[in-house]
Design a protein around this motif. Structure first.
Motif, mmCIF file in Angstrom:
data_model
loop_
_atom_site.group_PDB
_atom_site.id
_atom_site.type_symbol
_atom_site.label_atom_id
_atom_site.label_comp_id
_atom_site.label_asym_id
_atom_site.label_seq_id
_atom_site.Cartn_x
_atom_site.Cartn_y
_atom_site.Cartn_z
ATOM 1 N N GLU B 25 30.395 42.150 45.472
ATOM 2 C CA GLU B 25 29.903 42.489 44.136
ATOM 3 C C GLU B 25 31.054 42.769 43.194
ATOM 4 O O GLU B 25 31.044 42.375 42.020
ATOM 5 N N LEU B 26 32.050 43.477 43.738
ATOM 6 C CA LEU B 26 33.233 43.774 42.919
ATOM 7 C C LEU B 26 33.900 42.468 42.507
ATOM 8 O O LEU B 26 34.285 42.291 41.338
ATOM 9 N N GLU B 28 32.528 39.611 42.118
ATOM 10 C CA GLU B 28 31.701 38.948 41.126
ATOM 11 C C GLU B 28 31.903 39.571 39.744
ATOM 12 O O GLU B 28 32.024 38.894 38.730
ATOM 13 N N GLU B 29 31.973 40.901 39.743
ATOM 14 C CA GLU B 29 32.159 41.628 38.497
ATOM 15 C C GLU B 29 33.491 41.241 37.845
ATOM 16 O O GLU B 29 33.573 41.001 36.630
ATOM 17 N N GLN B 31 35.178 38.511 38.412
ATOM 18 C CA GLN B 31 35.148 37.095 38.026
ATOM 19 C C GLN B 31 34.502 36.942 36.644
ATOM 20 O O GLN B 31 34.967 36.200 35.795
ATOM 21 N N PHE B 32 33.426 37.713 36.428
ATOM 22 C CA PHE B 32 32.720 37.683 35.143
ATOM 23 C C PHE B 32 33.659 38.081 34.012
ATOM 24 O O PHE B 32 33.770 37.413 32.990
ATOM 25 N N HIS B 33 34.375 39.183 34.249
ATOM 26 C CA HIS B 33 35.310 39.684 33.249
ATOM 27 C C HIS B 33 36.367 38.629 32.956
ATOM 28 O O HIS B 33 36.694 38.338 31.809
ATOM 29 N N VAL B 69 39.722 50.922 42.811
ATOM 30 C CA VAL B 69 38.259 51.003 42.869
ATOM 31 C C VAL B 69 37.826 51.462 44.249
ATOM 32 O O VAL B 69 36.988 52.350 44.407
#
Lengths: 113, 887
Positions: B25-26, B28-29, B31-33, B69
């Motif tokens: 999930e991290l 993915e987060e 990658q989005f940024h 994180v």
């Protein structure tokens, strides 16, 4: 004014994030954009400090995360303030304002002698 | 708010248990940024490639803040804990010798202690199985001759009639009976005759069937029994349809009307009871005022205070003393709380001693563990210095240390549970008497808790020393010297030596206690004062009232037994007696000497009494000092005659010869006016460790005073007296097939068996002693071996400079010597204290503290020398070349 020093005062980062989330549910990118916008680019939140802070706040139960879809139609992680976080924001804001006014008063003194 | 709380907990849980999902999930987060960043750059006019490159520059190293994180997930991260535990396990497995030693040490120490605690729990701490047991009291008749006297049945009747002033009073009287199920050999059972209110007074009820009715306290209608749970299980296989069945006891059928609860078999209170039966309250024998065989239990009424009850009881006793001065003058009636009585005085002291000594074993174990851990930590000084230099916090430094000790202790604790279990099983096996009676010890939950608390506490306490060492480490010096010079500061060295000194001292105490006790018990078992048991076969039988109702029938049977057994080949002499010389004589009577001014009532001297057949003294080898032994002249119609012991002869007749003097019993049942003393024999002393407060002994002629309870003794010329047992049993079976003969075996076997509880104690102490010895020698060896390893280079240089092997040897041995010296001094003080305690507890036991102390000191010092000899030899054989090259 130049860009404020990168290393923000301890605790200010959390306050900024809480404030940014106080009116809307946002994902990480939007949070940094919004802070940059409101502060007229004087405060910029780099991903290097943003994401650890988000996860820390989530761990404390001040904000919570949920997967949703961004404006561009992509899957993104949205953060929102919890009741606990809202209380925390109120306390922190009060602290910060009283600290800032105290600092302003001292710095505004013309002559110390 | 509540749903928020719930979601928050869920988040935490996911962080704990779904690390992989969290990681992705991290990703993915991020990658989005990243993609947003690229898109922004593209909007400003860059090509996709340029935008991606710029975004990479802007984004920086992802790994750094990703780590950050993860850190925010950490505080409760069990994944990390697993990792740390894995690390600790690997680290312990790297030094298997140390780990196994530590675990075994801890397991033995804590296991022994847990078993002792479980024993203590069974004997002292466990509450009585009765409701409101604090209102239950044991009543005593205290006289100058007996501190815990019993009562006559008639006195119970009088007290019962007046019990309004007290509460409830119930009586019971133990006897043994012969139970003969159809076709099987008869066996002896222990019966408790009770008043009908006995169970209600205690607040106990049969689990099966019913209690007794008051009208069953009478001859004829008292042919009903309630079985003990144990007897029901062992003898009847726990049959469900037991109620209503008949058992034949002393030739009379009895109906089984109930079965008691398992907890009722508490031997602390009533000894071993196979069944309960109502007493015949009009039995003329039992009603005699000098038949004081009834134990009284009282339950206070709700509105009565103990002080009022005591006052009532005392007044009642005084009133009786006025009415019946012969039996009651000089006696005071008292009461003690039942739970207190159950715990016992002697038993409590012995248990405190045992728990204390097993605590010593635990302490030795723990100081060994601390020593091992400390040595291990010192050896890893370089590792700690490096980690500390790299910025590890105090917590990070200490966590692996604490985890390792915790892990060791937990594994040791689990091992300890097995040890305790085995120990308990052994105790149970060892404390099983001939008739299957057992001291009931079961591991209970409280014991498990105790064990675990013990193990975790020791871990924490004893990992403190190495932790302090790790924290106080001088980084600079350690890193410079490459870890080799890290011998630990002087104070650490001193701490380790102090631990060994303490250990040695405790081992001395343990070993002294064990030696004292083992020698004492062997002394008791081989003590033959006034009697001999070699070549002696003994047995016990009781003539039931139903078949042998009067003195005449008893006498006839006794004569028959003597006659028939004498005829057996290899038998030198046969005798019957009320008591064996080596067992306790319960019977006692007060007497006065004829022709002397009367003694103040109640102050008359008392004596123990035995009834013996003519050949008794010859059979058990009690030497005759003056006069003559009994013979055919002392038959039932002849004038009454007695034989007395030496102490009585000297004390009562200091000036004149005792033979020919006459005395008279102070008794309402034996009113013979004049009894002649015809002989004096040596004193006999029992094998029991308790001192007998009454030192006078009087023998009556069995023909003149027949008894139902008979102790049989045969003297043989055969090498193994046990060879005779079968023939004796055969003869007895021919004479009366319904009469059980118990304890039929050689007297020496019987003596060892009689003291079996002490035997268990002795074995336990011996085990503790050996455990302490082994552990202490391990400790000394460990410290000296470590010392040698640390001074490896120094010894190398010394040898290179021409030091002789003997000098190196001496150097090493001297450092051990001081520890041993201090340990011995401290241990001697403790040993003397323990010896004093043992003497108070077992006054009759042969006692030789000094030689025992010396023996254990010599043994321990020898072991210590051996333990330091090996490292010393290694030190003196160091190859100087190698030692210096390593430098």
């Amino acid at each position: 004014m130049d860009k404020i020093r990168k290393e923000l005062l301890q605790g200010t980062l959390d306050l900024l994030i809480l404030k940014a989330l106080s009116t809307a549910t946002l994902h990480g990118w939007d949070i940094s954009k919004r802070i940059a916008l409101v502060s007229k680019d004087r405060l910029s939140l780099k991903q290097g400090s943003l994401y650890p802070a988000l996860h820390r706040l989530e761990g404390r139960g001040w904000i919570e995360a949920e997967w949703g879809v961004s404006d561009a139609g992509r899957k993104a992680k949205f953060y929102k303030l919890t009741t606990l976080g809202r209380n925390q924001l109120a306390t922190e804001t009060e602290h910060w304002l009283s600290f800032a006014s105290a600092m302003t008063a001292v710095l505004a003194m013309e002559d110390l002698s | 708010m509540i749903s928020e709380r719930f979601r928050w907990v869920r988040t935490k849980m996911r962080r704990l248990f779904r690390r992989n999902a969290q990681e992705s999930e991290l990703d993915e987060e991020m990658q989005f940024h990243f993609d947003q960043l690229v898109a922004e750059f593209e909007v400003s006019g860059m090509t996709h490639r340029e935008a991606t490159a710029a975004a990479h520059r802007e984004f920086g190293t992802v790994d750094v803040f990703r780590e950050e994180v993860r850190d925010s997930w950490r505080p409760v991260a069990i994944g990390d804990l697993f990792q740390a535990v894995g690390l600790a396990v690997r680290s312990l497995r790297r030094s298997p010798g140390f780990s196994v030693l530590a675990i075994v040490t801890l397991g033995l120490g804590i296991g022994a202690n847990s078993a002792m605690f479980s024993l203590g729990n069974a004997v002292v701490l466990k509450p009585l199985p009765f409701p409101e047991d604090d209102r239950l009291y044991h009543l005593y008749r205290v006289t100058p001759q007996a501190a815990k006297g019993s009562f006559a049945m008639i006195e119970w009747k009088e007290l019962y009639a007046a019990e309004a002033g007290f509460g409830q009073v119930a009586g019971s009287s133990n006897f043994s009976a012969s139970m003969a199920p159809g076709g099987e050999p008869p066996e002896r059972v222990e019966v408790k005759g009770v008043t009908a209110n006995f169970l209600p007074t205690l607040g106990a009820q049969p689990t099966l069937g019913r209690g007794f009715h008051p009208e069953e306290n009478a001859a004829g209608s008292n042919r009903v029994v309630i079985l003990s749970h144990r007897f029901w299980q062992n003898r009847f296989g726990g049959q469900a349809d037991i109620l209503g069945q008949q058992v034949r006891m002393d030739g009379v059928d009895h109906e089984i009307i109930g079965v008691m609860d398992e907890s009722f078999g508490d031997w602390r209170l009533f000894g071993w009871v196979d069944m309960l039966r109502p007493l015949d309250l009009n039995d003329p024998v039992m009603l005699a005022r000098d038949q004081q065989t009834m134990m009284l239990i009282g339950r206070l009424a709700d509105d009565a205070t103990p002080a009022e009850a005591t006052g009532f009881l005392t007044a009642f006793g005084e009133k009786l003393a006025e009415q019946y001065p012969i039996e009651n003058t000089g006696a005071t009636w008292q009461m003690r709380a039942l739970p207190e009585v159950a715990a016992g005085d002697n038993g409590k002291m012995v248990l405190v001693m045992l728990v204390g000594l097993s605590g010593f074993v635990v302490l030795i174990c723990c100081s060994n563990l601390a020593n091992f851990l400390l040595a291990r930590t010192m050896a890893r000084a370089r590792e700690f210095a490096v980690r500390s230099a790299l910025g590890a916090s105090r917590g990070q430094l200490l966590r692996p240390l604490l985890l390792e000790s915790l892990l060791l202790s937990l594994v040791g604790g689990i091992f300890a549970l097995f040890v305790a279990d085995g120990f308990t099983a052994w105790l149970q096996y060892r404390s099983t008497a001939d008739n299957g009676d057992q001291v009931l010890i079961t591991l209970e939950r409280s014991v498990f808790v105790w064990t675990f608390v013990c193990s975790v506490l020791t871990a924490l306490i004893f990992s403190l020393a190495p932790s302090m060492f790790a924290l106080r480490l001088n980084l600079n010096a350690t890193l410079k010297s490459g870890g080799r010079g890290a011998t630990g500061s002087r104070s650490h060295q001193r701490l380790r030596q102090a631990l060994v000194v303490g250990q040695f001292a405790m081992a001395v105490v343990l070993l002294t206690g064990a030696t004292l006790f083992i020698r004492g018990l062997d002394g008791l078992n081989s003590n033959r004062e006034g009697w001999q048991s070699d070549g002696l076969v003994t047995g016990t039988f009781q003539l039931p009232e139903t078949t042998y109702p009067d003195a005449e029938s008893q006498r006839q049977f006794q004569n028959l037994v003597l006659e028939r057994l004498e005829g057996l080949p290899g038998v030198a002499s046969v005798s019957l007696a009320r008591y064996h010389p080596f067992l306790w004589w319960w019977d006692q009577k007060k007497f006065e000497v004829l022709g002397r001014p009367p003694v103040e009532a109640g102050r008359e001297p008392a004596t123990r009494i035995n009834s013996v057949s003519p050949e008794y003294f010859q059979t058990v080898s009690t030497p005759l000092i003056a006069g003559r032994a009994f013979d055919a002249r002392d038959h039932e119609d002849a004038p009454r005659r007695v034989i007395i012991n030496e102490t009585m002869a000297h004390t009562v007749f200091p000036q004149e010869s005792a033979v020919g003097q006459r005395l008279r019993w102070i008794s309402t049942t034996d009113t013979e006016e004049s009894i002649e003393i015809i002989g004096v024999v040596e004193d006999v002393k029992s094998i029991f460790p308790e001192a007998n407060p009454i030192t006078f002994q009087v023998y009556q002629s069995l023909a003149q005073v027949p008894v139902a309870y008979n102790e049989l003794a045969l003297l043989t010329q055969a090498a193994d007296p046990n060879a005779l047992v079968r023939e004796v049993r055969q003869v007895m079976n021919e004479l009366d097939p319904n009469l059980p003969v118990t304890h039929l075996k050689s007297a020496n076997d019987r003596i060892v068996r009689e003291n079996y509880q002490l035997g268990v104690l002795r074995d336990m102490l011996g085990m503790f002693g050996i455990l302490g010895l082994v552990l202490a020698s391990l400790g000394i060896y460990g410290v000296i071996a470590r010392l040698v390893a640390q001074r490896h280079t120094e010894f190398g240089i010394r040898i290179a400079l021409g030091a002789l092997p003997e000098e190196i040897n001496r150097l090493v041995l001297t450092s051990g010597f001081w520890m041993v010296l201090w340990g011995s001094v401290l241990g001697m003080i403790g040993g003397i204290g323990l010896a004093k305690l043992l003497q108070i507890g077992f006054p009759n036991m042969p006692h030789n503290p000094l030689s025992s102390l010396l023996i254990s000191l010599v043994v321990l010092i020898a072991v210590a020398v051996l333990a330091s000899l090996w490292p010393a030899r290694r030190a003196s054989s160091i190859d100087p070349c190698e030692a210096l090259r390593a430098e």
